[in-house]
Enzyme design. Structure first.
Site, mmCIF file in Angstrom:
data_model
loop_
_atom_site.group_PDB
_atom_site.id
_atom_site.type_symbol
_atom_site.label_atom_id
_atom_site.label_comp_id
_atom_site.label_asym_id
_atom_site.label_seq_id
_atom_site.Cartn_x
_atom_site.Cartn_y
_atom_site.Cartn_z
ATOM 1 N N LYS A 35 14.211 -17.968 1.074
ATOM 2 C CA LYS A 35 14.593 -19.388 1.176
ATOM 3 C C LYS A 35 13.474 -20.323 0.753
ATOM 4 C CE LYS A 35 13.266 -18.244 5.586
ATOM 5 N NZ LYS A 35 13.611 -17.127 6.436
ATOM 6 N N GLU A 40 7.388 -15.913 16.209
ATOM 7 C CA GLU A 40 6.160 -15.285 15.754
ATOM 8 C C GLU A 40 4.951 -15.843 16.496
ATOM 9 O OE1 GLU A 40 5.831 -14.858 11.505
ATOM 10 O OE2 GLU A 40 7.977 -15.129 11.293
ATOM 11 N N GLU A 79 22.638 -15.075 -1.209
ATOM 12 C CA GLU A 79 23.413 -15.279 0.030
ATOM 13 C C GLU A 79 22.538 -15.104 1.272
ATOM 14 O OE1 GLU A 79 27.135 -15.909 0.480
ATOM 15 O OE2 GLU A 79 25.956 -16.539 2.192
ATOM 16 N N LYS A 102 16.261 -24.224 4.191
ATOM 17 C CA LYS A 102 17.683 -23.865 4.133
ATOM 18 C C LYS A 102 18.553 -25.093 3.888
ATOM 19 C CE LYS A 102 16.874 -19.849 7.091
ATOM 20 N NZ LYS A 102 16.708 -19.439 8.512
ATOM 21 N N ASP A 109 11.360 -23.938 8.145
ATOM 22 C CA ASP A 109 12.358 -22.939 7.752
ATOM 23 C C ASP A 109 13.740 -23.589 7.620
ATOM 24 O OD1 ASP A 109 13.262 -19.886 7.768
ATOM 25 O OD2 ASP A 109 14.568 -20.945 9.165
ATOM 26 N N ARG A 137 0.845 -1.186 0.000
ATOM 27 C CA ARG A 137 0.000 0.000 0.000
ATOM 28 C C ARG A 137 0.877 1.232 0.000
ATOM 29 N NH1 ARG A 137 -2.788 0.732 4.841
ATOM 30 N NH2 ARG A 137 -1.171 -0.523 5.812
#
Lengths: 440, 440
Positions: A111, A196, A135, A211, A207, A54
């Site tokens: 990732k 979170e 990276e 990776k 996650d 926005r």
């Protein structure tokens, strides 16, 4: 100076997609360090636009730089490099493909996208002679992609083991330091902003698995996606696990492991990529990596064991990695060069988790009467699993038995656990963790 | 596969200069892993010749690959990349310049040469659009050159601190572990092959100073030569130093330090580059680096603190770094790209050692009678040096006084030491070491 001897002085235009923690920091550095970046690149680096969801919100950036039309921004003629820090699969995938097909180089920290679509993206980069750098996708500011792709390009990597998720490492460190149980440590991490509100992606290992897929792809020159990664999270790790780990001078870490498996008879190679919480000896270099820090250990044939350590997340560290890639991509635009592309020539098969050789550390509750230990030991023996250490504590119906095995196929170990569980009330398997970082 | 879509399949010819530990390992990998290197480069990588001092000796290499005429080898038409692993200034300097001027890319592990002639070599590379890579020149297999030049290219490095000499670290580790004195530990290192018969280059800090010059050049985009590096070796470090260090929960390491100094009033920047043995707290990440291992800590504005750890020397680890560079240089030949060149735009002035703010840890022998401590303290106060800690042991004429200062200009500290020495027999300065790795 060398930079002025050739190369154009045409400005290098940059588009940034996303203005969260990382995007804001990237934009700040681009604007505040423009002179330094100019000197390093050999041409001015100019921010052409920032795509946001926005506009109309005050963001400390000139309003005419903001746009909601990311699709138009990435193909603008005056844009040479697109920095994608939105996250998630779409729209980033479509935007990156569109940018690459328009000949723009792309720098991304994404990732989840790379774990599943590296092949498609790398092919688009190759076809268009553009750079695709990422990276920042693994371990934040810690250089690990470039070392794997470039520094070790002439070596043979046999193993990569990393702590690549800061949230889970923060939680596990807190559990170890305060004897807290998982839920308590998770709440603390959430309050401090390290986890979170919905922590699933971190605590269930998604996650880290993304990776791990990226690291394995680079280490073994093979396309590995997140679906190829065996994954367990940390939600089942208990204070008791840390207690029994400590008795073996170990701690518990969520590890991303990428290994080359060589069949001793045929010499055939496969790879194993897995993420799970595991005991590691306290003297292992990864044991000292605490809090939200990340570290990656790489073992290569000629180089031996290397370790890379630093801040694995956060706006500024991730921006550092993004800007390093951006400067390299910009230099390549100025000098008409290109960075190394994907190298997936080996295409080694992925070994199923059952074939992987691991060690188990098991917490059993047993009824301490004649024959029970023999019964337990027999279940291991029947499956050719050799026991390395046994420790019994307490007596009576709730005696605790800790069993540590030597390396055995994961399937034989899992079968043993199932058989023990089926023995009825005499034996309760309270927890099972793998033991890594030992030579046996 | 991507590699076949464009790029020539013309073989990439390689000349290797020198066949010592590193050269032999480079040649072995080139020959044994030819298929893998071909896949990674996108073209065959072919060894064209190896320059040695004498032919006719059996070296396990086809005799027609050996030559004593290095000057002719480096300009051969079928040579694209020259790997220099001879060491020393000449003939490597002349050979590398000749190769670069003939358009060959160069990979070298030669820290002494780079420390003094990077400018000349980088300009020749730039002029001829050739690559000059030197990852192996600092810290063996540990990727540190590429992270500084590329990964951190968009960040601002403020400090680099490294243990970059394996021989001295082996000696100091042995002194700590066995309470041995310097000469005993040196002899042991020589017997085990960790130190040379003439250990001067290592123990006097020349090797570390050359590496510090290279690291500082890259970190601060400034040409720094070995002569710019303040240097002290480890020959004066005693068992007593380790004993008093232990009392402060510290150990002693030979550190290569590169720092950006910012004048708080003017904002003007200078850099300080120095090599000396120093106390560091045992909880500092470098304190755990023992034996012949190397580690480099980089502190950058956005990235925070990064650490790189691994084997800093030896034939195979150094060959790993050489081959990584070789693969990158070969890919650039295939894809007609180029790696990043020298970036020395900043040209920050070098601060003299006297201006550097450091902390001192001093071992004094004092005559323990009224007024002596006051006299000692007065010498510090007169030069505005603030004392952080004092520890006195024993009484009488041979009492031991350990004084640790806060940060002060090196010149003020050196003046204080001189003044104490001139007090006569009441005070004997037994040893002075700096204290690094603390925030105060």
């Amino acid at each position: 100076m060398a930079n002025s001897s050739f190369g154009t002085n045409r400005p290098i235009g940059v588009a940034v997609l996303g203005l969260g923690n990382v995007g804001s920091e990237v934009v700040r550095i681009l604007l505040e360090h423009a002179d330094e970046l100019h000197a390093r690149v050999g041409a001015p680096v100019v921010l052409r636009g920032v795509a946001v969801r926005r506009t109309g919100v005050e963001r400390g950036i000139a309003a005419d730089l903001l746009t909601t039309d990311a699709a138009a921004l990435v193909v603008r003629d005056d844009v040479d490099i697109v920095v994608e820090v939105i996250g998630g699969i779409e729209p980033p995938r479509a935007l990156i493909l569109s940018a690459l097909n328009a000949g723009k180089s792309v720098v991304t920290a994404n990732k989840a996208l790379l774990a599943d679509y590296t092949g498609e993206l790398a092919e688009a980069a190759e076809r268009n002679r553009a750079d695709l750098y990422f990276e920042a996708s693994v371990a934040g500011a810690i250089p690990v992609i470039r070392p794997l792709m470039q520094s070790l390009a002439g070596d043979r990597v046999n193993r990569v083991v990393g702590i690549v998720n800061g949230t889970t490492n923060f939680i596990l460190s807190a559990m170890e330091e305060t004897d807290a149980d998982y839920q308590v440590a998770l709440s603390q991490a959430q309050q401090l902003g390290y986890a979170e509100a919905d922590p699933t992606a971190d605590v269930e290992g998604y996650d880290a698995a993304a990776k791990a897929a990226i690291l394995a792809s680079l280490a073994f020159h093979t396309r590995v996606t997140a679906a190829d990664v065996y994954r367990e999270g940390i939600t089942g790790v208990s204070a008791e696990d840390f207690e029994t780990a400590a008795a073996f001078d170990c701690t518990v870490k969520l590890l991303a492991m990428c290994e080359r498996l060589v069949d001793p008879a045929s010499g055939n190679e496969r790879i194993s990529v897995r993420v799970y919480p595991a005991l590691i000896p306290r003297k292992h270099p990864l044991a000292a990596v605490s809090g939200a820090f990340n570290a990656v250990v790489v073992e290569a044939e000629a180089a031996g064991r290397l370790m890379f350590y630093g801040q694995g997340a956060g706006g500024a560290p991730t921006a550092s990695a993004v800007l390093g890639d951006l400067v390299m991509a910009a230099r390549n635009k100025v000098y008409e060069g290109r960075g190394p592309g994907e190298s997936a020539y080996a295409q080694l098969p992925i070994a199923p988790i059952g074939d992987t050789l691991v060690r188990y550390h098991m917490n059993l509750q047993v009824d301490d009467r004649p024959g029970v230990l023999a019964g337990v030991a027999n279940e291991f023996a029947k499956r050719d699993v050799s026991i390395s250490a046994v420790r019994q504590e307490g007596t009576g119906k709730r005696a605790r038995l800790v069993v540590v095995t030597h390396r055995a196929p994961e399937s034989a170990l899992a079968d043993t656990v199932q058989a023990l569980n089926e023995q009825g009330f005499d034996v309760i398997v309270r927890s099972v963790l793998r033991l890594e970082g030992t030579e046996e």
